[in-house]
Design a protein around this motif. Structure first.
Motif, PDB file in Angstrom:
ATOM      1  N   PRO A 100      99.675  82.064  -0.025  1.00  0.00           N
ATOM      2  CA  PRO A 100      99.530  82.067   1.436  1.00  0.00           C
ATOM      3  C   PRO A 100      98.173  81.570   1.925  1.00  0.00           C
ATOM      4  N   THR A 101      97.116  81.728   1.102  1.00  0.00           N
ATOM      5  CA  THR A 101      95.807  81.216   1.518  1.00  0.00           C
ATOM      6  C   THR A 101      95.787  79.696   1.502  1.00  0.00           C
ATOM      7  N   GLU A 105     100.776  81.820   6.175  1.00  0.00           N
ATOM      8  CA  GLU A 105     101.892  82.763   6.120  1.00  0.00           C
ATOM      9  C   GLU A 105     103.143  82.250   6.824  1.00  0.00           C
ATOM     10  N   HIS A 263      93.435  86.865   6.429  1.00  0.00           N
ATOM     11  CA  HIS A 263      93.808  86.988   5.029  1.00  0.00           C
ATOM     12  C   HIS A 263      93.191  88.270   4.472  1.00  0.00           C
ATOM     13  N   LYS A 292     101.195  87.995   2.994  1.00  0.00           N
ATOM     14  CA  LYS A 292      99.805  87.775   2.545  1.00  0.00           C
ATOM     15  C   LYS A 292      99.263  88.923   1.698  1.00  0.00           C
TER      16      LYS A 292
END
Length: 325
Positions: A100-101, A105, A263, A292
């Motif tokens: 997700p980073t 998301e 995050h 996340k």
């Protein structure tokens, strides 16, 4: 960054202090519009967008529309422009298990229902999608992107936010004027009572469809035995989420807010879990935030489903009418 609260207050000095910067924003938007020629493609392009910065309910609606067309047998591809993520490629095919980073998301949620491309330039993403067999492309956001011709512009509006203080960024949340935004909409999807909206903003021919939120998801309710909860969210309008938790019938004992697209670090999640254990609380968060969370903690935290619906027949009729024109 957290959404400025003064954006949604009628009486605030900030909207006057920042007004000169709004004129600069409007000039930039005008120059952007007149200097770009929209690129056309040989497949229909649906844009699901809004007029405000953040929290407009676009992504859940994009997912539902993509699911609708998939049921009809169409090869659907979704385009998401990169925002607050670390992807370095110009175009990236998003995998359900992507970090997700790296992809963000919202891209992960979209990839669960259809082929999703993360891109730095929407037209490039659309080209890749068509090369891979896309029969219809859906843009999640891009209402103010004049580099792409849209076959069908869907404007998403939430009653809880509407247009805030009606001012242009950064004095308010608007990306463009209300008049221009409403004018180019082929269809408006409204979260709330559309009668109040129509009375305030009379429209001649633009169809308005109500988006209904279902708070009776029994599978979710059964999962959480402890009604007392710790609720946390890293979205533009966390109060929307907290209100949903209450409407599901849970008691919020502890609230924690984070900036939009935040995050989470391992320490932050451990802190949330520790607080919940000390107070004997269940933990709930948004679907966007849940993707996340590090895998080893996911089973300790529940994601609140945003279960929405709309009149699919009405939408499809208007969509095909515009396409035939």
């Amino acid at each position: 960054m957290k959404t400025p609260k003064f954006w949604y207050k009628s009486k605030t000095i900030y909207k006057y202090i920042l007004l000169p910067l709004s004129y600069i924003w409007m000039l930039g938007s005008f120059l952007n519009k007149i200097t770009k020629k929209p690129k056309r493609f040989n497949v229909p392009v649906i844009c699901v967008g809004n007029l405000i910065a953040g929290g407009g309910g676009k992504t859940p609606l994009t997912i539902l529309i993509a699911t609708f067309f998939k049921k009809k047998g169409a090869n659907i591809h979704i385009i998401k422009k990169q925002y607050k993520c670390s992807n370095k490629k110009k175009v990236l095919l998003v995998d359900k298990e992507s970090n997700p980073t790296v992809v963000g998301e919202e891209s992960l949620l979209l990839a669960r229902v259809a082929t999703t491309w993360l891109t730095k330039k929407r037209s490039l993403g659309i080209k890749h999608a068509i090369d891979k067999g896309a029969e219809l492309v859906i843009l999640d956001d891009g209402y103010q992107d004049y580099s792409v011709y849209k076959s069908y512009n869907i404007l998403v509006i939430k009653e809880s936010q509407n247009f805030g203080n009606n001012k242009i960024l950064p004095a308010g949340p608007l990306r463009e004027s209300i008049e221009k935004g409403l004018e180019k909409a082929d269809h408006i999807f409204y979260y709330g009572n559309k009668k109040d909206f129509i009375n305030k903003y009379p429209l001649k021919k633009t169809p308005i469809t109500t988006v209904k939120i279902n708070y009776k998801n029994r599978n979710f309710i059964r999962k959480i035995k402890n009604k007392n909860t710790l609720a946390f969210a890293g979205i533009a309008h966390p109060d929307n989420f907290f209100n949903s938790v209450l409407k599901y019938g849970f008691n919020i004992i502890k609230k924690i807010e984070y900036p939009d697209h935040h995050h989470f670090s391992v320490n932050e999640i451990l802190n949330i879990i520790t607080i919940s254990k000390n107070l004997n609380l269940s933990i709930v968060t948004t679907e966007k935030d849940h993707v996340k969370i590090p895998k080893k903690f996911k089973n300790q935290i529940f994601s609140l489903p945003l279960d929405i619906s709309f009149d699919e027949k009405e939408f499809y009729k208007n969509f095909m009418l515009k396409l035939n024109q």
